[in-house]
Design an enzyme around this catalytic site. Structure first.
Site, PDB file in Angstrom:
ATOM      1  N   SER A  48       0.622  -1.309   0.042  1.00 38.81           N
ATOM      2  CA  SER A  48      -0.086   0.457  -0.158  1.00 38.81           C
ATOM      3  C   SER A  48       0.456   1.160   0.287  1.00 38.81           C
ATOM      4  CB  SER A  48      -0.588  -0.136   0.969  1.00 38.81           C
ATOM      5  OG  SER A  48      -1.849  -1.174   0.896  1.00 38.81           O
ATOM      6  N   GLY A 227      -2.465   3.353  -4.605  1.00 41.48           N
ATOM      7  CA  GLY A 227      -2.839   4.402  -5.405  1.00 41.48           C
ATOM      8  C   GLY A 227      -4.371   4.763  -4.997  1.00 41.48           C
ATOM      9  N   CYS A 252      -9.402  -1.769   3.802  1.00 44.75           N
ATOM     10  CA  CYS A 252      -8.712  -0.706   2.925  1.00 44.75           C
ATOM     11  C   CYS A 252      -8.475   0.007   1.376  1.00 44.75           C
ATOM     12  CB  CYS A 252      -7.585  -0.844   2.995  1.00 44.75           C
ATOM     13  SG  CYS A 252      -6.000   0.304   2.969  1.00 44.75           S
ATOM     14  N   LEU A 253      -8.566  -0.552   0.201  1.00 43.99           N
ATOM     15  CA  LEU A 253      -8.735  -0.526  -0.951  1.00 43.99           C
ATOM     16  C   LEU A 253      -8.863  -1.285  -0.992  1.00 43.99           C
ATOM     17  CD1 LEU A 253      -8.082   1.735  -4.106  1.00 43.99           C
ATOM     18  CD2 LEU A 253      -6.525  -0.894  -4.042  1.00 43.99           C
ATOM     19  N   PHE A 297      -7.086   7.621   0.633  1.00 44.00           N
ATOM     20  CA  PHE A 297      -8.475   7.824  -0.490  1.00 44.00           C
ATOM     21  C   PHE A 297      -9.154   6.974   1.178  1.00 44.00           C
ATOM     22  CE2 PHE A 297      -5.351   7.969  -3.053  1.00 44.00           C
ATOM     23  CZ  PHE A 297      -5.345   8.517  -4.429  1.00 44.00           C
ATOM     24  N   HIS A 351      -6.716  -1.553   8.949  1.00 38.18           N
ATOM     25  CA  HIS A 351      -6.206  -2.990   9.042  1.00 38.18           C
ATOM     26  C   HIS A 351      -6.513  -3.958   9.888  1.00 38.18           C
ATOM     27  CE1 HIS A 351      -4.045  -2.922   5.532  1.00 38.18           C
ATOM     28  NE2 HIS A 351      -3.976  -1.497   5.514  1.00 38.18           N
ATOM     29  N   GLU A 353      -5.321  -6.847  10.310  1.00 36.86           N
ATOM     30  CA  GLU A 353      -4.682  -7.915  11.070  1.00 36.86           C
ATOM     31  C   GLU A 353      -3.882  -7.058  11.275  1.00 36.86           C
ATOM     32  OE1 GLU A 353      -3.325  -5.230   7.573  1.00 36.86           O
ATOM     33  OE2 GLU A 353      -4.910  -6.332   7.935  1.00 36.86           O
TER      34      GLU A 353
END
Length: 375
Positions: A48, A227, A252-253, A297, A351, A353
């Site tokens: 990431s 990204g 996340c993304l 983002f 996250h 984890e």
């Protein structure tokens, strides 16, 4: 530690001097900061962080060395480490290599002796921006040209850079089969799923819906990654074709991609959320968790709001029916998770984890597998 003088330059011309260390040369990209007190190697190897230069807010970095166990992928993805005081010791019980030696082995540029407090305050005020780490031999005018030539993070498709080229399989037995659309998954995510009995297959991010469903998985997992989610229309199209066919969970993304797939929008945060001490409220349990985060983002709330004022499970109307807010960030009130109410699916922005920690949110893997069984 052999070193030479150098500097950090930001795209607005702000400069911070220090001593370059680790690999030779310069590095440019988006300059961000992370607030974790540990986990520096995990951060550098987290896909990431591709395309970014990490400023560590904790002053002492490298105290316990580097080791194979701390790798979140097979290489370093962050382009540079910016530190107040770097250490190259390897006398900790877990150390297999000195931190700066490891960075040099990986070809990663680094700089120490930087006033990271001033740098972070500047980014908080002005927003994350392009910048670079340069040796003193690079003239300031040349540094500015190199920074200006670097693409902005908004609009970048970096998932293809970090995604695997072929499918790999992890875990064994008769547990649930999880097909992962791998846009840069961390190794610790795979470990947590496998430890709970799941059989995990990692698919390239260019996989078609048919390829994702070919093995008749019990669920689809959308991983973290780098990204701008708005630049990943081809992946969003794939996710959209999977929603409603199998339970879908994103992190996340993956959270951002599922949001866009059901018709919601995302936006770039001023300086992102990076670190291991971010408070989030789980609206289903009412608990406040200290979470690990790494994203630039976020998803817009109902009505296009960037923040959520209440701690209630407010709802969106999506292309797949209603969705409810499941988690909210207590720093800036941004969306941290949602649950689809009419088809099986849900997300968290952070996250669970949390390599190397904290571990407040580990239960989310259990919740995910329980809901797969229920579905």
């Amino acid at each position: 530690m052999a070193s030479a003088s150098g500097y950090v330059m930001l795209e607005d011309g702000t400069r911070f001097d220090g001593e370059v260390c680790a690999a030779d040369g310069h590095a440019v990209g988006e300059v961000v900061f992370t607030t974790g007190m540990s986990g520096y190697q995990e951060s550098m190897t987290d896909p990431s962080f591709a395309g970014q230069l990490i400023t560590f807010t904790y002053p002492h970095i490298g105290n316990y060395g580097a080791s194979a166990h701390a790798m979140e992928s097979d290489r370093a993805w962050a382009r540079a480490a910016i530190m107040r005081e770097a250490s190259n010791r390897e006398d900790a019980p877990s150390a297999e290599r000195g931190w700066l030696d490891w960075l040099a082995d990986c070809g990663v540029r680094a700089i120490t002796g930087v006033d990271t407090r001033a740098l972070v305050m500047h980014i908080r005020d002005a927003g994350a921006m392009r910048g670079g780490v340069f040796p003193a031999s690079v003239a300031a005018a040349t540094a500015r040209e190199l920074i200006d030539a670097e693409p902005a993070m908004a609009g970048q498709d970096l998932a293809a850079l970090v995604s695997p080229r072929e499918v790999t399989h992890h875990g064994s037995g008769s547990g649930p089969k999880i097909a992962v659309l791998d846009t840069g998954i961390k190794a610790s995510m795979v470990r947590e799923l496998v430890a709970r009995g799941a059989r995990v297959s990692l698919h390239p991010c260019a996989s078609t819906p048919e390829q994702m469903l070919a093995g008749d998985p019990d669920a689809i997992f959308l991983s973290n990654g780098p990204g701008d989610p708005a630049a990943l229309a081809h992946i969003v199209k794939t996710v959209r074709a999977l929603v409603g066919k199998k339970p879908v969970w994103g992190i996340c993304l993956g959270h951002q991609l599922l949001c866009r797939a059901v018709g919601l929008e995302t936006f770039k945060l001023p300086f992102g959320h990076h670190g291991a001490n971010h408070p989030v409220r789980d609206l289903q349990s009412g608990r406040v968790e200290i979470t690990s985060q790494n994203h630039g983002f976020a998803a817009l709330g109902p009505g296009g709001a960037r923040t959520i004022d209440s701690d209630e499970p407010v709802r969106w109307e999506t292309d797949f029916g209603a969705a409810a807010l499941s988690h909210v960030n207590l720093y800036d009130r941004t969306v941290e998770g949602l649950e689809l109410l009419e088809v099986p699916g849900g997300t968290v922005q952070y996250h669970p984890e949390a390599g190397p920690g904290p571990h407040d949110s580990m239960y989310l893997f259990d919740r995910f597998l329980e809901r797969i069984a229920a579905a």
